[in-house]
Design an enzyme around this catalytic site. Sequence first.
Site, PDB file in Angstrom:
ATOM      1  N   GLU A 164     -45.494 -21.293  -7.382  1.00 27.23           N
ATOM      2  CA  GLU A 164     -45.537 -20.419  -6.335  1.00 27.23           C
ATOM      3  C   GLU A 164     -46.756 -20.100  -5.800  1.00 27.23           C
ATOM      4  O   GLU A 164     -47.530 -19.480  -6.586  1.00 27.23           O
ATOM      5  CB  GLU A 164     -44.625 -19.202  -6.633  1.00 27.23           C
ATOM      6  CG  GLU A 164     -43.188 -19.288  -6.705  1.00 27.23           C
ATOM      7  CD  GLU A 164     -42.591 -17.714  -7.077  1.00 27.23           C
ATOM      8  OE1 GLU A 164     -43.231 -16.836  -6.632  1.00 27.23           O
ATOM      9  OE2 GLU A 164     -41.330 -17.955  -7.760  1.00 27.23           O
ATOM     10  N   GLU A 205     -36.470 -11.108  -4.409  1.00 29.01           N
ATOM     11  CA  GLU A 205     -36.068 -10.117  -3.511  1.00 29.01           C
ATOM     12  C   GLU A 205     -34.415 -10.086  -3.106  1.00 29.01           C
ATOM     13  O   GLU A 205     -34.077  -9.938  -2.197  1.00 29.01           O
ATOM     14  CB  GLU A 205     -36.721 -10.174  -1.993  1.00 29.01           C
ATOM     15  CG  GLU A 205     -38.204  -9.638  -2.398  1.00 29.01           C
ATOM     16  CD  GLU A 205     -38.857 -10.735  -2.973  1.00 29.01           C
ATOM     17  OE1 GLU A 205     -39.606 -10.506  -3.970  1.00 29.01           O
ATOM     18  OE2 GLU A 205     -39.204 -11.825  -2.556  1.00 29.01           O
ATOM     19  N   ASN A 211     -37.762 -17.358 -14.454  1.00 29.54           N
ATOM     20  CA  ASN A 211     -38.650 -16.945 -13.688  1.00 29.54           C
ATOM     21  C   ASN A 211     -39.537 -16.172 -13.987  1.00 29.54           C
ATOM     22  O   ASN A 211     -39.142 -14.806 -14.510  1.00 29.54           O
ATOM     23  CB  ASN A 211     -38.020 -16.807 -12.147  1.00 29.54           C
ATOM     24  CG  ASN A 211     -38.805 -16.418 -11.027  1.00 29.54           C
ATOM     25  OD1 ASN A 211     -39.203 -17.438 -10.566  1.00 29.54           O
ATOM     26  ND2 ASN A 211     -39.398 -15.286 -10.731  1.00 29.54           N
ATOM     27  N   GLU A 212     -40.894 -16.350 -13.889  1.00 35.62           N
ATOM     28  CA  GLU A 212     -42.020 -15.456 -14.411  1.00 35.62           C
ATOM     29  C   GLU A 212     -41.638 -14.707 -15.434  1.00 35.62           C
ATOM     30  O   GLU A 212     -41.598 -13.400 -15.465  1.00 35.62           O
ATOM     31  CB  GLU A 212     -42.038 -14.442 -13.043  1.00 35.62           C
ATOM     32  CG  GLU A 212     -42.824 -15.229 -11.821  1.00 35.62           C
ATOM     33  CD  GLU A 212     -43.280 -14.268 -10.788  1.00 35.62           C
ATOM     34  OE1 GLU A 212     -43.166 -13.107 -10.672  1.00 35.62           O
ATOM     35  OE2 GLU A 212     -44.237 -14.923 -10.017  1.00 35.62           O
ATOM     36  N   TYR A 263     -40.391 -13.915   6.194  1.00 30.42           N
ATOM     37  CA  TYR A 263     -41.718 -13.724   4.974  1.00 30.42           C
ATOM     38  C   TYR A 263     -42.898 -14.182   5.884  1.00 30.42           C
ATOM     39  O   TYR A 263     -43.700 -14.372   5.107  1.00 30.42           O
ATOM     40  CB  TYR A 263     -41.087 -14.684   4.153  1.00 30.42           C
ATOM     41  CG  TYR A 263     -41.738 -14.481   2.739  1.00 30.42           C
ATOM     42  CD1 TYR A 263     -40.906 -13.583   1.968  1.00 30.42           C
ATOM     43  CD2 TYR A 263     -42.948 -15.035   2.289  1.00 30.42           C
ATOM     44  CE1 TYR A 263     -41.410 -13.352   0.624  1.00 30.42           C
ATOM     45  CE2 TYR A 263     -43.545 -14.774   1.051  1.00 30.42           C
ATOM     46  CZ  TYR A 263     -42.805 -13.965   0.311  1.00 30.42           C
ATOM     47  OH  TYR A 263     -43.161 -13.337  -1.051  1.00 30.42           O
TER      48      TYR A 263
HETATM   49  C1  GAL Z   1     -42.663 -13.726  -6.934  1.00 31.63           C
HETATM   50  C2  GAL Z   1     -41.399 -14.160  -7.511  1.00 31.63           C
HETATM   51  C3  GAL Z   1     -40.473 -14.541  -6.504  1.00 31.63           C
HETATM   52  C4  GAL Z   1     -40.706 -13.422  -5.429  1.00 31.63           C
HETATM   53  C5  GAL Z   1     -42.137 -13.323  -4.928  1.00 31.63           C
HETATM   54  C6  GAL Z   1     -42.374 -12.258  -3.859  1.00 31.63           C
HETATM   55  O1  GAL Z   1     -43.284 -13.015  -8.344  1.00 31.63           O
HETATM   56  O2  GAL Z   1     -41.200 -15.202  -8.545  1.00 31.63           O
HETATM   57  O3  GAL Z   1     -39.257 -14.715  -6.955  1.00 31.63           O
HETATM   58  O4  GAL Z   1     -39.954 -12.265  -5.779  1.00 31.63           O
HETATM   59  O5  GAL Z   1     -43.034 -12.917  -6.142  1.00 31.63           O
HETATM   60  O6  GAL Z   1     -41.643 -12.559  -2.593  1.00 31.63           O
END
Ligand code: GAL
Length: 996
Positions: free
Chosen positions: A286, A137, A194-195, A352
């Site tokens: 994550e 974000e 990332n992803e 968050y």
């Molecule tokens: C994940 C991503 C993070 C963040 C999160 C949502 O998919 O790797 O960077 O965007 O989603 O907060």
Amino acid sequence: MLLSALLVLFFALSGFAARTPSISGRHVLRQTQTTGLQDIVTWDQYSFMINGKRIGLFGGEIHPYRMPVQSLHLDVFQKVKALGFNVVSFYIFWGILEPKRGEISFEGFRDLQPFFDAAMEAGIYLIARPGPYINAETAGGGLPGWGTNVDGLWRTSNSSYVEAYQNYIKTVGAKLAENQITNGGPIILVQAENEYSGYQAPYTEDFEYETRLIEDLHAAGITVPITHNDAWPGGHYLGVDVYGYDSYPNGFDCTHPTTWLADAVPEYFFGAHEGFNPEDPNAVYEFQGGAIDSWGGPGYANCAILTGPEFERVFYKNEFAMSTTMLNLYMLYGGTNWGGIASPGVYTSYDYGAAIAEDRSLREKYYELKLQANFWAVSPAFLTSRPMNIFASQATFTGNDALKTTQTLDAVGNQTGFYVVRQTDASTDAIQKYKLTVPTSIGELTIPQLGGELTLNGKDSKIHVVDYKAGSTILLYSTGEIFTWATIDGHDIILVYGNEGELHETAFKFDTDVPTAAVVSGSGNVKQQNISGNSLTLQYETSGQTVVEVGSNILLYILDRDTAYDFWVLHPPSTGSFTHFSTENPIIIKGGYLMRSVSISGDTLSIAGDLNTTVPSLEIIAPAASSKVVKFNGKALQTSKTVYGTLKTSEVSATLPEVSLPDLRHWKTADSLPEISSHYSDDLWTVANRAATFPVSGVQVNASLAASLYGYHTGNILWRGHFNATGSETGVKLDVWGGTAFGYSVWLDSTFLGSWEGDAAHATFEGSFNFPTTLKKGAYVLTVLQDHMGIETNWWSADDFFKTPRGIQSFEFLGSNETQVTVWKVTGNLGGENYVDKTRGPLNEGGLFAERQGWHLPGYPDGHWKSGSPTTGISQPGVSFYRTTFDLNVPSGVDYPMALVVSNATDSQFRSQFYVNGYQFGKYINHIGPQTVFPVPQGILKYQGSNTLAVSLWAAGPDGAKFAALELKITSKTDSSMRSVVNAPMPDWTSRPGVY
Ligand code: GAL
């Protein structure tokens, strides 16, 4: 290259046939793996190891760039440490480090070293995530603004992209390399990309890029394992050392924070992991620790409920059941989208709903995490465990269809079992009663043995242990959940907990004679019986605090959940290097809000802690020889012994002095839209005359009026179109792109034509604006002020969505086909990519006249301005700017985070930005919201001395706008042991050459 790509593809494809677990095959795999470049951080199929010692990595994400006060990192890290976590992952935001291609800067808040040093000082390992793409974000998903002008697909092996990122990866990689554990620093893992998970036809996973990036990280000096976080267990980017994945199983609908899907709890993760990388630990890089809220959303308090203690209990314990020995929460501390950090869609707060709130105060979620983290930390059997009955968990071990129980067994020690119980239907609030029938070392037992039933109340989950070792004590089983245990002065101290009033049993197994148990404190309704073999079963209710002595060597604390929240397990620093990472010599303290750290010197135990208004008396469980003297925050305490030998003190109390806050009544004001006056000259503006060069995500865009083409990547953008009227024009139609929740206002010379005020849905808007009368022949200027909500993210791999322009996509004059704009001019922040304020960075200032002039900075000479405040506002459309100064005098020794709190008085629609000592710490859109409380950290606010607050007010409607109130408030109060805060650098205004 081709061979490795094929191998990766083979693994990716074979991964789709996820295997069901079976203990046997796995032993074959068990051998330590290394990167071959170092041997400090290694791993096998169960867990990571540091210096050959198994370690469960539990922690969460924190973004250094979302907290510009470097001296506050330590406070947050210490809070992470105190809850029992040992690792933090962090993103690095390329866009702010290299705002101009080839010019990388680590100035001001961008310096990463203080973050590394604070982690080291708190004793927290780090996982570096430098991208180049990070999502998060963050504007551009971390990609730099200038990247929008680089042709070719990004996040692929396309050479224009690879050349673009290499300088950054080389430079930042070298900084990371210096701070790796191999060089005495805290970094143990580095994530590539990332992803890298989502592709839209015709694109597919780009293995060449994946390999290239790993090579580039190695070339920069990275030797620790390289990881990747697939967006789900989908087998993308398997070529890294330790592949893992992400998961947000409760979603992001903070509007319905108590609604869970019946099947929300993922049970397939372990099988998927075994299918892709069975030779590595099951790593979740994550896992949901909160949720995003968007413009117009319900607010982060709701997200904290969606992902609150109940969520933590059910979902994290399920991860435990899946033998996830690397569990990292996103976010653990969110921070603030100050300046232009936010990507479109999210607002200034990045709280968050995380365990540590934006103002660094602790939510209940934090305390629940503490219960779980401490259990993980003292349960080494878990680090070599395997789930045994995935997808066959319903009714197993309980005979109750409404319950699922996962059996997770220690596959190496072959002794300990973990039974993780939860509701079959995750959405239910029903109460389930059950008995647990499980194999133990003395045969199968049905628990409770002394009568009654166990309870699972609604959204809850429990970990019951069997044949669990706590020092020299063997717990035959315990349904009361283990918070921690420690062997202190030869006694095994064991803390178990349950919900208030629940019935539980803990049974002990002895080699020889079975001792009796004696309640030495509290009531707890304790029953005891020697039922079978050399075991002693205790049945009790978890309510308040009961202490039971079992024989002469075991002390069992029976706690209800709220009481357990008050306990802390801290470790004094060891000698040698990595002194703060020690997990030896635990000291257990019952102490309320926050017990931060302990140290021992000779016979003196020093405790550092933070207190709020509810301060229980401290109870300390520590070796007698090193706690003859006990100091709390430097002050020696009177202690006495409890009947069972621990230390008590009643002397601690919080000192929370009153602090008077300024009333913010005296303001100066000036007009910040002189651009619409007939005297204004835009001679120094950039002429917008470049040709469109490439399409974006398949759409041909009018790049010639794209702000980024001229180096303006953030904040408000102004356009001026000079044209000669033919005499028949009646209006103008404009399609403006600015990102979700953006707005724009249009003037013809000095006459306001109207605004698109924005909403939470539109990222672009085509509006028609009538001229007051048909124009006369002659020269006119159209001025468009638009909001820029940040460069788009680029979640899809092999895509260029982040290149979506901000600017005027198309325009036409109504009533005349022939009229041409003779010249378009544009300005954003002064200097564009050659931004002026190197300290506050490239995204802090936008293109408002006030910002270009530096009116938001401390020390700007506003003596000639007239009086006027944001609560008086303006009565016509336009932009006004306000400044005030005020003193703060907050004594040291307290942590009183503050926020700007606003409310609006008009129905009209306006946009405001708040600048505290020059740092933009709030963007408020009154009709979209939801944020009205804007935390500003100490260090941006000077707690001792004079502060400058500046406010921009862009009234988009015909009636103008004003605030009802704009106040500074304290959001939480603690008597704190945190290190004193060093203010962020906040250079004063100096005259700006070439300003316009
Ligand atoms: C994940 C991503 C993070 C963040 C999160 C949502 O998919 O790797 O960077 O965007 O989603 O907060």
